[in-house]
Scaffold this active site. Structure first.
Site, PDB file in Angstrom:
ATOM      1  N   HIS A   1      -7.647  -7.160 -35.534  1.00  0.00           N
ATOM      2  CA  HIS A   1      -8.696  -8.184 -35.608  1.00  0.00           C
ATOM      3  C   HIS A   1      -8.238  -9.545 -36.102  1.00  0.00           C
ATOM      4  O   HIS A   1      -8.994 -10.510 -36.041  1.00  0.00           O
ATOM      5  CB  HIS A   1      -9.833  -7.702 -36.516  1.00  0.00           C
ATOM      6  CG  HIS A   1      -9.477  -7.705 -37.977  1.00  0.00           C
ATOM      7  ND1 HIS A   1      -9.513  -8.837 -38.748  1.00  0.00           N
ATOM      8  CD2 HIS A   1      -9.071  -6.718 -38.797  1.00  0.00           C
ATOM      9  CE1 HIS A   1      -9.143  -8.543 -39.988  1.00  0.00           C
ATOM     10  NE2 HIS A   1      -8.856  -7.261 -40.039  1.00  0.00           N
TER      11      HIS A   1
ATOM     12  N   HIS B   1     -13.238  -4.007 -33.167  1.00  0.00           N
ATOM     13  CA  HIS B   1     -13.933  -5.018 -33.970  1.00  0.00           C
ATOM     14  C   HIS B   1     -15.015  -5.653 -33.094  1.00  0.00           C
ATOM     15  O   HIS B   1     -14.872  -5.726 -31.870  1.00  0.00           O
ATOM     16  CB  HIS B   1     -12.902  -6.056 -34.420  1.00  0.00           C
ATOM     17  CG  HIS B   1     -13.384  -7.002 -35.471  1.00  0.00           C
ATOM     18  ND1 HIS B   1     -14.285  -8.010 -35.213  1.00  0.00           N
ATOM     19  CD2 HIS B   1     -13.086  -7.120 -36.800  1.00  0.00           C
ATOM     20  CE1 HIS B   1     -14.529  -8.686 -36.323  1.00  0.00           C
ATOM     21  NE2 HIS B   1     -13.799  -8.157 -37.307  1.00  0.00           N
TER      22      HIS B   1
ATOM     23  N   ARG C   1      -7.188 -13.250 -36.899  1.00  0.00           N
ATOM     24  CA  ARG C   1      -7.295 -14.482 -36.103  1.00  0.00           C
ATOM     25  C   ARG C   1      -5.946 -14.902 -35.510  1.00  0.00           C
ATOM     26  O   ARG C   1      -5.865 -15.328 -34.366  1.00  0.00           O
ATOM     27  CB  ARG C   1      -7.813 -15.618 -36.992  1.00  0.00           C
ATOM     28  CG  ARG C   1      -9.324 -15.760 -36.977  1.00  0.00           C
ATOM     29  CD  ARG C   1      -9.755 -16.934 -37.876  1.00  0.00           C
ATOM     30  NE  ARG C   1     -11.126 -17.341 -37.600  1.00  0.00           N
ATOM     31  CZ  ARG C   1     -12.203 -16.649 -37.931  1.00  0.00           C
ATOM     32  NH1 ARG C   1     -12.103 -15.485 -38.533  1.00  0.00           N
ATOM     33  NH2 ARG C   1     -13.403 -17.116 -37.656  1.00  0.00           N
TER      34      ARG C   1
ATOM     35  N   ASP D   1      -9.951 -12.280 -49.980  1.00  0.00           N
ATOM     36  CA  ASP D   1      -9.488 -13.522 -49.349  1.00  0.00           C
ATOM     37  C   ASP D   1     -10.280 -13.952 -48.125  1.00  0.00           C
ATOM     38  O   ASP D   1      -9.767 -14.662 -47.268  1.00  0.00           O
ATOM     39  CB  ASP D   1      -8.018 -13.346 -48.957  1.00  0.00           C
ATOM     40  CG  ASP D   1      -7.802 -12.081 -48.125  1.00  0.00           C
ATOM     41  OD1 ASP D   1      -8.769 -11.595 -47.510  1.00  0.00           O
ATOM     42  OD2 ASP D   1      -6.658 -11.580 -48.086  1.00  0.00           O
TER      43      ASP D   1
ATOM     44  N   GLU E   1      -8.838  -8.051 -56.612  1.00  0.00           N
ATOM     45  CA  GLU E   1      -7.726  -8.097 -55.645  1.00  0.00           C
ATOM     46  C   GLU E   1      -7.096  -9.503 -55.640  1.00  0.00           C
ATOM     47  O   GLU E   1      -6.887 -10.128 -54.604  1.00  0.00           O
ATOM     48  CB  GLU E   1      -8.178  -7.685 -54.235  1.00  0.00           C
ATOM     49  CG  GLU E   1      -7.035  -7.219 -53.342  1.00  0.00           C
ATOM     50  CD  GLU E   1      -7.480  -6.764 -51.971  1.00  0.00           C
ATOM     51  OE1 GLU E   1      -7.946  -5.623 -51.849  1.00  0.00           O
ATOM     52  OE2 GLU E   1      -7.374  -7.565 -51.007  1.00  0.00           O
TER      53      GLU E   1
ATOM     54  N   GLU F   1      -6.651 -16.426 -44.588  1.00  0.00           N
ATOM     55  CA  GLU F   1      -6.733 -15.635 -45.823  1.00  0.00           C
ATOM     56  C   GLU F   1      -5.737 -16.076 -46.896  1.00  0.00           C
ATOM     57  O   GLU F   1      -6.059 -16.066 -48.088  1.00  0.00           O
ATOM     58  CB  GLU F   1      -6.534 -14.143 -45.512  1.00  0.00           C
ATOM     59  CG  GLU F   1      -7.684 -13.499 -44.748  1.00  0.00           C
ATOM     60  CD  GLU F   1      -7.607 -13.723 -43.244  1.00  0.00           C
ATOM     61  OE1 GLU F   1      -6.643 -14.368 -42.762  1.00  0.00           O
ATOM     62  OE2 GLU F   1      -8.517 -13.270 -42.533  1.00  0.00           O
TER      63      GLU F   1
HETATM   64  C1  UD1 Z   1     -13.276 -11.635 -41.303  1.00  0.00           C
HETATM   65  C2  UD1 Z   1     -12.419 -12.310 -42.385  1.00  0.00           C
HETATM   66  C3  UD1 Z   1     -11.070 -11.592 -42.496  1.00  0.00           C
HETATM   67  C4  UD1 Z   1     -11.261 -10.096 -42.689  1.00  0.00           C
HETATM   68  C5  UD1 Z   1     -12.136  -9.549 -41.573  1.00  0.00           C
HETATM   69  C6  UD1 Z   1     -12.437  -8.099 -41.798  1.00  0.00           C
HETATM   70  C7  UD1 Z   1     -12.573 -14.735 -42.647  1.00  0.00           C
HETATM   71  C8  UD1 Z   1     -12.246 -16.059 -42.098  1.00  0.00           C
HETATM   72  N1  UD1 Z   1     -12.145 -13.690 -41.977  1.00  0.00           N
HETATM   73  O1  UD1 Z   1     -12.610 -11.865 -40.064  1.00  0.00           O
HETATM   74  O2  UD1 Z   1     -10.379 -12.114 -43.623  1.00  0.00           O
HETATM   75  O3  UD1 Z   1      -9.988  -9.485 -42.624  1.00  0.00           O
HETATM   76  O4  UD1 Z   1     -13.393 -10.262 -41.579  1.00  0.00           O
HETATM   77  O5  UD1 Z   1     -12.910  -7.478 -40.620  1.00  0.00           O
HETATM   78  O6  UD1 Z   1     -13.213 -14.654 -43.667  1.00  0.00           O
HETATM   79  N2  UD1 Z   1     -19.014 -10.011 -35.486  1.00  0.00           N
HETATM   80  C9  UD1 Z   1     -20.177  -9.356 -35.129  1.00  0.00           C
HETATM   81  N3  UD1 Z   1     -20.679  -8.411 -35.977  1.00  0.00           N
HETATM   82  C10 UD1 Z   1     -20.074  -8.072 -37.154  1.00  0.00           C
HETATM   83  C11 UD1 Z   1     -18.880  -8.748 -37.487  1.00  0.00           C
HETATM   84  C12 UD1 Z   1     -18.364  -9.708 -36.656  1.00  0.00           C
HETATM   85  O7  UD1 Z   1     -20.756  -9.605 -34.091  1.00  0.00           O
HETATM   86  O8  UD1 Z   1     -20.560  -7.196 -37.868  1.00  0.00           O
HETATM   87  C13 UD1 Z   1     -18.461 -11.041 -34.567  1.00  0.00           C
HETATM   88  C14 UD1 Z   1     -19.248 -12.359 -34.605  1.00  0.00           C
HETATM   89  O9  UD1 Z   1     -19.279 -12.906 -33.322  1.00  0.00           O
HETATM   90  C15 UD1 Z   1     -18.388 -13.221 -35.528  1.00  0.00           C
HETATM   91  C16 UD1 Z   1     -16.998 -12.755 -35.138  1.00  0.00           C
HETATM   92  O10 UD1 Z   1     -17.120 -11.349 -34.951  1.00  0.00           O
HETATM   93  O11 UD1 Z   1     -18.590 -14.593 -35.311  1.00  0.00           O
HETATM   94  C17 UD1 Z   1     -15.903 -13.032 -36.150  1.00  0.00           C
HETATM   95  O12 UD1 Z   1     -16.293 -12.648 -37.467  1.00  0.00           O
HETATM   96  P1  UD1 Z   1     -15.644 -13.425 -38.736  1.00  0.00           P
HETATM   97  O13 UD1 Z   1     -16.208 -12.861 -39.995  1.00  0.00           O
HETATM   98  O14 UD1 Z   1     -15.760 -14.883 -38.540  1.00  0.00           O
HETATM   99  O15 UD1 Z   1     -14.115 -13.122 -38.605  1.00  0.00           O
HETATM  100  P2  UD1 Z   1     -13.312 -11.750 -38.659  1.00  0.00           P
HETATM  101  O16 UD1 Z   1     -12.225 -11.873 -37.683  1.00  0.00           O
HETATM  102  O17 UD1 Z   1     -14.241 -10.619 -38.634  1.00  0.00           O
HETATM  103  N1  UDP Z   2     -12.813   0.490 -41.352  1.00  0.00           N
HETATM  104  C1  UDP Z   2     -14.036   1.080 -41.045  1.00  0.00           C
HETATM  105  N2  UDP Z   2     -14.355   1.273 -39.721  1.00  0.00           N
HETATM  106  C2  UDP Z   2     -13.543   0.901 -38.707  1.00  0.00           C
HETATM  107  C3  UDP Z   2     -12.313   0.275 -39.024  1.00  0.00           C
HETATM  108  C4  UDP Z   2     -11.980   0.068 -40.360  1.00  0.00           C
HETATM  109  O1  UDP Z   2     -14.791   1.459 -41.929  1.00  0.00           O
HETATM  110  O2  UDP Z   2     -13.904   1.130 -37.541  1.00  0.00           O
HETATM  111  C5  UDP Z   2     -12.474   0.257 -42.774  1.00  0.00           C
HETATM  112  C6  UDP Z   2     -11.078   0.652 -43.225  1.00  0.00           C
HETATM  113  O3  UDP Z   2     -11.062   1.973 -43.717  1.00  0.00           O
HETATM  114  C7  UDP Z   2     -10.814  -0.332 -44.346  1.00  0.00           C
HETATM  115  C8  UDP Z   2     -11.568  -1.585 -43.927  1.00  0.00           C
HETATM  116  O4  UDP Z   2     -12.525  -1.145 -42.957  1.00  0.00           O
HETATM  117  O5  UDP Z   2     -11.391   0.103 -45.569  1.00  0.00           O
HETATM  118  C9  UDP Z   2     -10.643  -2.598 -43.317  1.00  0.00           C
HETATM  119  O6  UDP Z   2     -11.388  -3.602 -42.738  1.00  0.00           O
HETATM  120  P1  UDP Z   2     -10.761  -4.644 -41.741  1.00  0.00           P
HETATM  121  O7  UDP Z   2      -9.555  -4.078 -41.093  1.00  0.00           O
HETATM  122  O8  UDP Z   2     -11.871  -5.122 -40.884  1.00  0.00           O
HETATM  123  O9  UDP Z   2     -10.396  -5.865 -42.706  1.00  0.00           O
HETATM  124  P2  UDP Z   2      -9.120  -6.214 -43.606  1.00  0.00           P
HETATM  125  O10 UDP Z   2      -8.873  -5.088 -44.529  1.00  0.00           O
HETATM  126  O11 UDP Z   2      -7.995  -6.516 -42.685  1.00  0.00           O
HETATM  127  O12 UDP Z   2      -9.538  -7.459 -44.312  1.00  0.00           O
END
Ligand code: UD1
Ligand code: UDP
Length: 395
Positions: free
Chosen positions: A206, A239, A208, A98, A120, A134
């Protein structure tokens, strides 16, 4: 059967973890040619997973920018995937879950009239803004899909309720459980586990919709928990989102028993989670993994699309109010009977064969004579009565 080109598309850490075992299964199947495309909506957190599972990408769209907006993720992904589809012309596209990458990839595949398999599929809260975005990403992806890999019978029921065709829906289990077979090991040590006397609470946050007030409240609860219990250590892999880092540095009181660490690679995370006493999280994936790891989870959200874990007894939805979080932690750690019940629940999410099942179903999509594995049989669907006859998929 003529070799079919299966393109997996993903962008974030959790998608990568749950797609990895499926990609491995496609790669070793002579009926298929695998093509891996990452939008890299996440950068560092995605690369950690690609490295752990040794996944080679064919196309890396590298779209991430700091503090990216949803519209930017969507539009950049669509524009770049459009070209990739023109070049590769896959026979099927697989997307996961999602995220905004998921929806953007499904929409672009639809524009190219390429069949879409949704891994999923069918999770729902039915609340448009929780989790945001999501809930609508998955509903819109389901609207575009041709094959639905529903992890549980409850997610299948959600799809049937939305009038999707039963013949396109398969209950497969969740490939998160397959991933654990690659990572969990009896030999593991980590700096944060050094004090063997202390109870370890692992926290991740993490979402939003939790940015702002909700996170502030949870962080105040953590300060209280550390003040109230000298024998508790908290491990918080943070995160990368800069907005979360800012809230952490403003609202969490420094303590020698608070380990604020960089995101762990998935091998470390799974092993550290398994050795934790309690997990506090708003993550989706961690809710699926916890029953297999034998660790109770307090869910820092108002609702969950994973009620199977609540019914099985591993998850408790506690929300984000400071006092609710404090009392849920206190209550659980002071009640060994309640704790044991949560820690020993049966996993409702998978049997480790999800990837194999999904790949056999994809083969059947192209060749109706192909045999496929029986559906994943989950016993904890809260809507389920008695002992219903499982749909057997082997002819
Ligand atoms: C995203 C997904 C969410 C998922 C989550 C898993 C969307 C809208 N959100 O949310 O569904 O649960 O990933 O973690 O698709 N950033 C970094 N390095 C990284 C990752 C993120 O710097 O490796 C920072 C960046 O500034 C980025 C911000 O985090 O702009 C947010 O990342 P984003 O993918 O937009 O949203 P998440 O909250 O990570
Ligand atoms: N995870 C990881 N390192 C971390 C935190 C989480 O590898 O420091 C793994 C966790 O085991 C799970 C996945 O990341 O498999 C969950 O990701 P996240 O919570 O970012 O996203 P969501 O599942 O909420 O979409």
């Amino acid at each position: 059967m003529e070799k079919k080109k299966i393109m997996t598309i993903f962008g974030t850490r959790p998608e990568a973890i749950k797609m990895a075992p499926i990609i491995k299964e496609i790669e070793k199947d002579v009926r298929f040619e695998s093509c891996v495309v990452v939008t890299a909506q996440h950068r560092e957190m995605l690369d950690q997973v690609l490295e752990t599972f040794a996944i080679k990408t064919d196309y890396d769209l590298n779209i991430m920018t700091p503090n990216q907006t949803l519209a930017a993720i969507t539009s950049r992904s669509i524009a770049l995937l459009d070209d990739v589809f023109d070049q590769v012309k896959p026979d099927m596209v697989l997307v996961h879950g999602d995220t905004t990458t998921t929806f953007a990839a499904a929409l672009t595949a639809f524009y190219h009239q390429i069949p879409i398999g949704h891994v999923e599929a069918g999770l729902r809260t039915y609340d448009k803004y929780s989790p945001f975005p999501e809930e609508m990403n998955r509903q819109m992806t389901d609207a575009l899909a041709d094959l639905y890999f529903a992890p549980t019978s409850l997610s299948r029921d959600n799809l049937l309720k939305a009038n999707y065709d039963a013949s396109q829906i398969y209950v497969t289990g969740n490939s998160a459980i397959d991933a654990l077979a690659y990572t969990v090991t009896p030999e593991f040590s980590h700096e944060a586990l050094k004090n063997s006397e202390a109870k370890k609470i692992l926290i991740t946050m993490h979402r939003r919709e939790n940015l702002g007030q909700n996170m502030m409240q949870v962080f105040r609860a953590i300060n209280q928990i550390l003040d109230n219990h000298a024998n508790i250590e908290i491990i918080f892999p943070m995160h990368k989102n800069p907005k979360i880092r800012a809230l952490i540095s403003t609202h969490l009181k420094p303590s020698s028993r608070l380990h604020l660490i960089e995101p762990l690679d998935v091998f470390e995370f799974h092993n550290l989670a398994k050795r934790s006493d309690l997990i506090l999280t708003d993550s989706g994936g961690i809710q699926e993994e916890a029953p297999s790891l034998g660790v109770p989870v307090l869910v820092l959200r108002e609702s969950t699309e994973r009620p199977e874990g609540v019914a099985a007894g591993t998850l408790k939805v506690v929300g984000t109010f400071e006092e609710d979080v404090v009392s849920a932690v206190d209550g659980l750690l002071s009640d060994p009977v309640a704790y044991e019940k949560m820690a020993t629940a049966q996993n409702p999410y998978g049997d480790g064969k999800t990837s194999e099942r999904i790949v056999s179903i994809i083969a059947r999509y192209f060749d109706s004579t192909v045999e496929i594995l029986p559906e994943f049989s989950d016993k904890t669907n809260p809507n389920r009565k008695g002992n219903p006859d499982e749909k057997k998929l082997v002819d």
